[in-house]
Design a protein around this motif. Structure first.
Motif, PDB file in Angstrom:
ATOM      1  N   ASN A 130     -10.212 -12.277  -0.920  1.00 12.59           N
ATOM      2  CA  ASN A 130     -10.214 -11.173   0.037  1.00 12.59           C
ATOM      3  C   ASN A 130      -9.442  -9.988  -0.524  1.00 12.59           C
ATOM      4  O   ASN A 130      -8.276 -10.129  -0.909  1.00 12.59           O
ATOM      5  CB  ASN A 130      -9.584 -11.610   1.362  1.00 12.59           C
ATOM      6  CG  ASN A 130     -10.443 -12.615   2.099  1.00 12.59           C
ATOM      7  OD1 ASN A 130     -11.661 -12.580   2.020  1.00 12.59           O
ATOM      8  ND2 ASN A 130      -9.810 -13.528   2.816  1.00 12.59           N
ATOM      9  N   ASP A 132      -8.779  -5.941   0.690  1.00 14.16           N
ATOM     10  CA  ASP A 132      -8.993  -4.963   1.760  1.00 14.16           C
ATOM     11  C   ASP A 132      -9.008  -3.530   1.258  1.00 14.16           C
ATOM     12  O   ASP A 132      -9.645  -2.657   1.858  1.00 14.16           O
ATOM     13  CB  ASP A 132      -7.898  -5.104   2.829  1.00 14.16           C
ATOM     14  CG  ASP A 132      -7.920  -6.463   3.494  1.00 14.16           C
ATOM     15  OD1 ASP A 132      -9.006  -6.894   3.934  1.00 14.16           O
ATOM     16  OD2 ASP A 132      -6.850  -7.109   3.566  1.00 14.16           O
ATOM     17  N   VAL A 133      -8.291  -3.266   0.172  1.00  8.78           N
ATOM     18  CA  VAL A 133      -8.208  -1.895  -0.335  1.00  8.78           C
ATOM     19  C   VAL A 133      -7.834  -1.929  -1.816  1.00  8.78           C
ATOM     20  O   VAL A 133      -7.117  -2.826  -2.271  1.00  8.78           O
ATOM     21  CB  VAL A 133      -7.155  -1.081   0.482  1.00  8.78           C
ATOM     22  CG1 VAL A 133      -5.774  -1.671   0.348  1.00  8.78           C
ATOM     23  CG2 VAL A 133      -7.160   0.383   0.064  1.00  8.78           C
ATOM     24  N   VAL A 154     -14.960  -1.814  -0.460  1.00  7.55           N
ATOM     25  CA  VAL A 154     -13.729  -1.590   0.291  1.00  7.55           C
ATOM     26  C   VAL A 154     -13.228  -0.176  -0.017  1.00  7.55           C
ATOM     27  O   VAL A 154     -13.638   0.431  -1.008  1.00  7.55           O
ATOM     28  CB  VAL A 154     -12.633  -2.620  -0.076  1.00  7.55           C
ATOM     29  CG1 VAL A 154     -13.087  -4.033   0.277  1.00  7.55           C
ATOM     30  CG2 VAL A 154     -12.239  -2.522  -1.547  1.00  7.55           C
ATOM     31  N   LYS A 194      -3.321  -0.183   5.900  1.00 13.33           N
ATOM     32  CA  LYS A 194      -2.910  -0.849   7.127  1.00 13.33           C
ATOM     33  C   LYS A 194      -1.985  -2.017   6.805  1.00 13.33           C
ATOM     34  O   LYS A 194      -2.122  -2.638   5.750  1.00 13.33           O
ATOM     35  CB  LYS A 194      -4.135  -1.349   7.894  1.00 13.33           C
ATOM     36  CG  LYS A 194      -5.059  -0.247   8.372  1.00 13.33           C
ATOM     37  CD  LYS A 194      -6.266  -0.829   9.087  1.00 13.33           C
ATOM     38  CE  LYS A 194      -7.209   0.271   9.554  1.00 13.33           C
ATOM     39  NZ  LYS A 194      -8.411  -0.277  10.224  1.00 13.33           N
ATOM     40  N   SER A 197      -2.524  -5.806   4.713  1.00  5.44           N
ATOM     41  CA  SER A 197      -3.712  -5.658   3.871  1.00  5.44           C
ATOM     42  C   SER A 197      -3.536  -6.420   2.561  1.00  5.44           C
ATOM     43  O   SER A 197      -2.414  -6.629   2.089  1.00  5.44           O
ATOM     44  CB  SER A 197      -3.973  -4.187   3.555  1.00  5.44           C
ATOM     45  OG  SER A 197      -4.312  -3.461   4.709  1.00  5.44           O
ATOM     46  N   ARG A 198      -4.654  -6.825   1.990  1.00  3.99           N
ATOM     47  CA  ARG A 198      -4.664  -7.418   0.650  1.00  3.99           C
ATOM     48  C   ARG A 198      -5.023  -6.296  -0.324  1.00  3.99           C
ATOM     49  O   ARG A 198      -6.119  -5.751  -0.278  1.00  3.99           O
ATOM     50  CB  ARG A 198      -5.684  -8.542   0.583  1.00  3.99           C
ATOM     51  CG  ARG A 198      -5.353  -9.749   1.452  1.00  3.99           C
ATOM     52  CD  ARG A 198      -4.532 -10.772   0.691  1.00  3.99           C
ATOM     53  NE  ARG A 198      -5.284 -11.277  -0.452  1.00  3.99           N
ATOM     54  CZ  ARG A 198      -4.722 -11.984  -1.430  1.00  3.99           C
ATOM     55  NH1 ARG A 198      -3.427 -12.242  -1.409  1.00  3.99           N
ATOM     56  NH2 ARG A 198      -5.454 -12.431  -2.436  1.00  3.99           N
ATOM     57  N   SER A 224       2.255  -5.262   3.117  1.00  6.47           N
ATOM     58  CA  SER A 224       0.990  -5.821   2.667  1.00  6.47           C
ATOM     59  C   SER A 224       1.211  -6.757   1.487  1.00  6.47           C
ATOM     60  O   SER A 224       2.324  -6.864   0.953  1.00  6.47           O
ATOM     61  CB  SER A 224       0.021  -4.693   2.278  1.00  6.47           C
ATOM     62  OG  SER A 224      -0.334  -3.941   3.428  1.00  6.47           O
TER      63      SER A 224
END
Length: 279
Positions: A130, A132-133, A154, A194, A197-198, A224
């Protein structure tokens, strides 16, 4: 409008390739082409077989009423190794040497075909993880981060050394440059990442690891987690790097004003032996 299978296959391929990691429902495709779901399922089976045979990526099918298809891009070891060897040869050109032991790479990092392959290769590492960003620091890492983020589907965000008024409120950290030992500063908008986040850090070049270390500190400030660190090239460094876990496509040595480029640790870490599941 109802279309022929050959036309459906072309359009479905384009649609899926433009939306990696996004689940697209059978209902959507059925309505788009005015076709039965059974026909769409057959089409997806053809695409799945072709994508896998050509090494384009994995077409994951999800059963059930809310199911559909999800395209996950990756690259096979043979193609990745061929690209890395091409880059190794190109970067070994003597006229690329720059004062301070650096190597000129801007032309490669501005080439769309090279950026697509680098993004695809680095994204393959996170095939089953995963993210996220994607985060990078201005300026040369920007096109790389954008390419990786595109394949992972992403957002990517840019950390700057000076706060910009257009960024709004920012979070900043000081860090020590691994190569120059100078104290530097970097900042990131509070709205960029956020909490929880990963975060994947991507950069073009790493020597002492100070910049990546600063980015890692910023990740902590946003509450994060670090998903990983990936760089296009790592430079030869006599001291101890501030970063120990990372992947690099290339390793560059510039002793005696001569350039020696070898494979980085990526191929071994990601693909392992010749029996890798992606090979």
């Amino acid at each position: 409008m109802k279309v022929r299978r050959s036309d459906r296959l072309v359009d479905m391929t384009r649609y899926l390739l433009e939306r990696p990691h996004q689940l697209v429902s059978l209902t959507f495709f059925a309505a788009r082409y005015e076709s039965a779901k059974s026909s769409i399922s057959e089409d997806l089976t053809i695409l799945k077989r072709t994508f896998q045979a050509r090494g384009t990526g994995l077409l994951e099918t999800v059963p059930g009423a809310a199911g559909g298809a999800r395209f996950i891009p990756y690259i096979l070891r043979e193609e990745a190794e061929q690209f890395v060897d091409e880059m190794r040869t190109e970067l070994s050109e003597a006229d690329r040497y720059l004062p301070g032991g650096y190597v000129y790479m801007s032309d490669i990092l501005g080439r769309p075909s090279a950026l697509r392959q680098i993004g695809r290769i680095l994204a393959t590492q996170y095939l089953n993880q995963n993210v996220d960003v994607v985060v990078t620091v201005a300026t040369k890492g920007i096109p790389l981060a954008q390419s990786v983020a595109n394949y992972l589907n992403v957002p990517f965000v840019i950390v700057r050394h000076d706060s910009q008024i257009t960024e709004g409120s920012t979070v900043s950290v000081n860090y020590v440059s691994g190569s120059t030992k100078r104290i530097e500063r970097m900042a990131l908008s509070k709205r960029s990442v956020k909490p929880n986040s990963r975060v994947l850090i991507v950069d073009d070049y790493m020597k002492g690891g100070g910049t990546v270390g600063g980015l890692r500190s910023l990740v902590d400030e946003f509450d994060s987690q670090l998903a990983g660190v990936a760089v296009f090239a790592e430079g030869d460094f006599a001291g101890q790097r501030t970063v120990s876990k990372y992947t690099s496509l290339l390793k560059i040595q510039t002793a005696d004003e001569q350039i020696r480029v070898s494979q980085g640790n990526y191929l071994t870490q990601i693909f392992g032996d010749e029996n890798s599941q992606l090979n």
